[in-house]
Motif scaffolding. Structure first.
Motif, mmCIF file in Angstrom:
data_model
loop_
_atom_site.group_PDB
_atom_site.id
_atom_site.type_symbol
_atom_site.label_atom_id
_atom_site.label_comp_id
_atom_site.label_asym_id
_atom_site.label_seq_id
_atom_site.Cartn_x
_atom_site.Cartn_y
_atom_site.Cartn_z
ATOM 1 N N ILE A 7 0.861 -1.182 0.000
ATOM 2 C CA ILE A 7 0.000 0.000 0.000
ATOM 3 C C ILE A 7 0.894 1.227 0.000
ATOM 4 N N VAL A 8 0.732 2.043 -1.004
ATOM 5 C CA VAL A 8 1.556 3.237 -1.178
ATOM 6 C C VAL A 8 0.778 4.444 -0.660
ATOM 7 N N THR A 9 1.476 5.299 0.074
ATOM 8 C CA THR A 9 0.916 6.565 0.526
ATOM 9 C C THR A 9 1.929 7.655 0.225
ATOM 10 N N ARG A 10 1.538 8.855 0.518
ATOM 11 C CA ARG A 10 2.446 9.993 0.317
ATOM 12 C C ARG A 10 3.722 9.832 1.143
ATOM 13 N N TRP A 11 3.636 9.109 2.248
ATOM 14 C CA TRP A 11 4.769 8.989 3.168
ATOM 15 C C TRP A 11 5.514 7.679 3.031
ATOM 16 N N PHE A 12 5.001 6.763 2.227
ATOM 17 C CA PHE A 12 5.659 5.481 2.023
ATOM 18 C C PHE A 12 5.368 5.017 0.609
ATOM 19 N N ASN A 13 6.406 4.980 -0.220
ATOM 20 C CA ASN A 13 6.203 4.605 -1.629
ATOM 21 C C ASN A 13 6.598 3.168 -1.924
ATOM 22 N N GLY A 14 7.036 2.444 -0.909
ATOM 23 C CA GLY A 14 7.392 1.047 -1.092
ATOM 24 C C GLY A 14 8.832 0.816 -1.481
ATOM 25 N N GLU A 15 9.577 1.853 -1.799
ATOM 26 C CA GLU A 15 10.970 1.697 -2.208
ATOM 27 C C GLU A 15 11.902 1.538 -1.009
ATOM 28 N N THR A 16 11.694 2.341 0.010
ATOM 29 C CA THR A 16 12.480 2.251 1.233
ATOM 30 C C THR A 16 11.680 1.425 2.230
ATOM 31 N N PRO A 17 12.315 0.482 2.909
ATOM 32 C CA PRO A 17 11.564 -0.289 3.906
ATOM 33 C C PRO A 17 10.910 0.644 4.932
ATOM 34 N N LEU A 18 9.682 0.339 5.283
ATOM 35 C CA LEU A 18 8.922 1.174 6.210
ATOM 36 C C LEU A 18 9.692 1.422 7.507
ATOM 37 N N GLU A 19 10.374 0.393 7.985
ATOM 38 C CA GLU A 19 11.111 0.489 9.248
ATOM 39 C C GLU A 19 12.266 1.489 9.182
ATOM 40 N N GLU A 20 12.710 1.823 7.974
ATOM 41 C CA GLU A 20 13.831 2.752 7.818
ATOM 42 C C GLU A 20 13.385 4.203 7.674
ATOM 43 N N LEU A 21 12.099 4.430 7.551
ATOM 44 C CA LEU A 21 11.587 5.794 7.448
ATOM 45 C C LEU A 21 11.567 6.444 8.824
ATOM 46 N N PRO A 22 11.570 7.785 8.881
ATOM 47 C CA PRO A 22 11.423 8.456 10.169
ATOM 48 C C PRO A 22 10.120 8.025 10.840
ATOM 49 N N GLU A 23 10.106 8.033 12.162
ATOM 50 C CA GLU A 23 8.919 7.589 12.904
ATOM 51 C C GLU A 23 7.670 8.363 12.497
ATOM 52 N N CYS A 24 7.831 9.634 12.221
ATOM 53 C CA CYS A 24 6.695 10.472 11.832
ATOM 54 C C CYS A 24 6.075 9.958 10.530
ATOM 55 N N ASP A 25 6.902 9.623 9.558
ATOM 56 C CA ASP A 25 6.408 9.092 8.291
ATOM 57 C C ASP A 25 5.741 7.732 8.485
ATOM 58 N N GLN A 26 6.323 6.904 9.352
ATOM 59 C CA GLN A 26 5.747 5.595 9.623
ATOM 60 C C GLN A 26 4.341 5.730 10.206
#
Length: 84
Positions: A7-26
């Protein structure tokens, strides 16, 4: 075996693992995945130009308010002010 659809959102496009995104984006991603109707409210908080810790605090206040009738933090503007 079929792959699970990402599931792609503005804050997660699937390219970077979700766990590696800033907590706010997660957290932003998690909220809109479960409640897509809240995307404008989450976007308002994410676009508020808050520091990462304040952004996370505002999103956390907003997220917690979703289960509380009458919680003023349900309004993203209030959550932003209370986190500032």
């Amino acid at each position: 075996m079929a792959k699970a659809k990402i599931i792609v959102t503005r804050w997660f496009n699937g390219e970077t693992p979700l766990e590696e995104l800033p907590e706010c984006d997660q957290l932003a991603h998690q909220i809109v995945v479960t409640r897509a109707d809240l995307t404008p409210s989450v976007a308002r908080i994410m676009d508020a130009e808050l520091e990462e810790d304040k952004c996370l605090e505002a999103l956390t206040l907003f997220d917690a308010s979703l289960d509380q009738t009458g919680d003023p933090n349900r309004d993203p503007r209030v959550a932003i002010i209370n986190a500032s």
